[in-house]
Structures are given as C-alpha cells and as structure tokens.
Design a protein around this motif. Sequence first.
Motif, PDB file in Angstrom:
ATOM      1  N   TYR A  83       0.925  -1.320  -0.093  1.00 55.93           N
ATOM      2  CA  TYR A  83      -0.213   0.063  -0.006  1.00 55.93           C
ATOM      3  C   TYR A  83       0.914   1.273   0.133  1.00 55.93           C
ATOM      4  CZ  TYR A  83      -5.013  -1.277   0.773  1.00 55.93           C
ATOM      5  OH  TYR A  83      -6.090  -1.680   0.525  1.00 55.93           O
ATOM      6  N   SER A 130      -2.669   0.251  -4.214  1.00 57.18           N
ATOM      7  CA  SER A 130      -2.021  -0.850  -3.459  1.00 57.18           C
ATOM      8  C   SER A 130      -2.259  -2.106  -4.843  1.00 57.18           C
ATOM      9  CB  SER A 130      -3.577  -1.474  -2.671  1.00 57.18           C
ATOM     10  OG  SER A 130      -4.497  -1.623  -3.171  1.00 57.18           O
ATOM     11  N   HIS A 132      -1.570  -6.170  -5.157  1.00 56.59           N
ATOM     12  CA  HIS A 132      -2.254  -7.443  -4.462  1.00 56.59           C
ATOM     13  C   HIS A 132      -1.575  -8.657  -5.095  1.00 56.59           C
ATOM     14  CE1 HIS A 132      -5.514  -5.486  -2.104  1.00 56.59           C
ATOM     15  NE2 HIS A 132      -4.749  -4.221  -3.064  1.00 56.59           N
TER      16      HIS A 132
END
Lengths: 144, 147
Positions: A83, A130, A132
């Motif tokens: 993040y 962010s 992932h």
Amino acid sequence: MDKPDFVWENLSAGMVVGEREITVTAEMVAEHCGALGADRAWYREESPFGGPIAPPMIFINDLLAIYDENFRRFGTIHAKLAYRFHRPARVGERVHQRVTVKDLYVRRGKGWIVSELLVRGEGGDVVCTSLHTSVLSLTRAREG
Amino acid sequence: MSQGLPRPADLRPGDSLPPLYREIGWEEIRRFNRYVTGGNDTKNIHTDDEVARRAGLPRAVAAGRHPVAFIAEWMTDLLGAGFLAGGEIEVTFVKPIYPGDRLQLTATVNERAEEEGGTRLLFEVALLNQENVPVTVGSASGLLLSR
C-alpha cells in the motif's frame, strides 16, 4: 449475462478489470472501524486534513469487490500486499477506483496475478494505490 | 489506540516499538466478513472449516489483509498525518492465520532516510502467532512531521 471465471485464460496483463465511483460515508468508516476494532477521533471529528477522514485502509476490500463485479471468484489466496497512502479520503468525498491487472506469471507450477487498485479523489489526485499478489487458478496456463 | 509509544523523532535504527497484541477469533473473523459482504454472514474459506477443506486448506483461515489494517492503525498512532499522507506498507503472507490465533505485532526501525518531504522512518514489521512463528512479514514507513 454470466460473468467469466476468475482464471488465467480470462485475464491478461494490462487489462482494466473494472472502474467505479463510490462515496466515502460515515457509515462505511464506522463499519470499517467496528470490523477492525479501530478508533480515532479524526475519523469522526476534526482532523489535520480539515474534517473527518477515512482510516488508511478503508478500501481494503474494494479490489476484490471490483473483481467480484466482473468475475466469478471462489476465493483468493493472497501472497503479498503493498500500500502507498498519498492522502486520506475525506468522509463525504466521492472517489474513483480502478483495478488493473499488472502482471500474470507462473512459478513453481502455480499461477500468480498482480493486481493494482488505484483510488483518485474528487480533484483527480491519487488517494492511495495498492498492489495485491494472489494465487490464480491455472487452466490452460503454460510455463514461459 | 496503542499506548506507550515513543516519540517518533527519538527513534533510531535498531529501536523497537513496544509490541502490540491483537486476537483474531471467530467473532473478529465473522465481523470482518460481514464488513466484506455488506453485513451478511456467508460461508467461505475464512468463516467455515468445511469450505476451507474443500479449497485444500486444513481449516478456515483469517483473511491475510485483515491484520494488515492493524499495522496501518499502529503506524497512524505513531506517525499521525505523516503516515496517512506518505505512509507505505509492504507485506508478504508467509503462514496462515487461524481462528483463535493471538498475534503479536513487532516493528523495528531499519532506517531514517532523508527525502524531499522530510525524514522517512522505515520499520521492519512482523506479525507473530502465539507460537512466536512469523505469519506476515514486511516493512512499513512514514514521514516524521514536526509537532
């Protein structure tokens, strides 16, 4: 229309998975804080940012929510999460969210997907990003 | 909020924050799941052992991103606006977190780095379970603001 399965063959690097606009509400902030046991006066009252703000990870579920709006997904095993917080979202602010597939690869017989959630504020400035990294079901995936 | 945190300006490489403890029980997992599903109780790999076993897991596991928010709140407790506007977190999930686990959050200063916006404090962070096994490892950082 049926949504495609969240599997290798239906995804590609660079693909925009979905975009949407949402308003950050006081109720969302309260639910987030309740779920995580978080509390801070800045989330309800004045803050150094000129009014109540949302917790930094208020968008913690939104990447998967946007995937679920566009794909049929059974569950996702996450391996990594990164993040960057540029500024907090203000309570009442309308934000724009976009999920993009950044990379797909096969390693040790497993498929992996790197997805990005980009959140922009009302003025178009970046609120947070962010990345992932998750396991992705392989169907017709090939090494290399 | 965390208690007994040092003044961030006093922190130097090698210094550690007092550890923080958080429980991840079934109730916390269900509460987080309701938040994810818009208030509904659903069966998935996080909330139901049988569903988790069908997915190849030994039993239900907590969502890895759930305790990452603990790190973000902890860093906000310490650095305030310097984390909310300029903070970063990067973690790898190395072991599953199971319902009932008691997590210890640890953070040690790795570096004080000067950059355009000020001094960045970089921490090595980890979540350890009750057996002292790291389940999530990585880094977190934010800016030191004069108060």
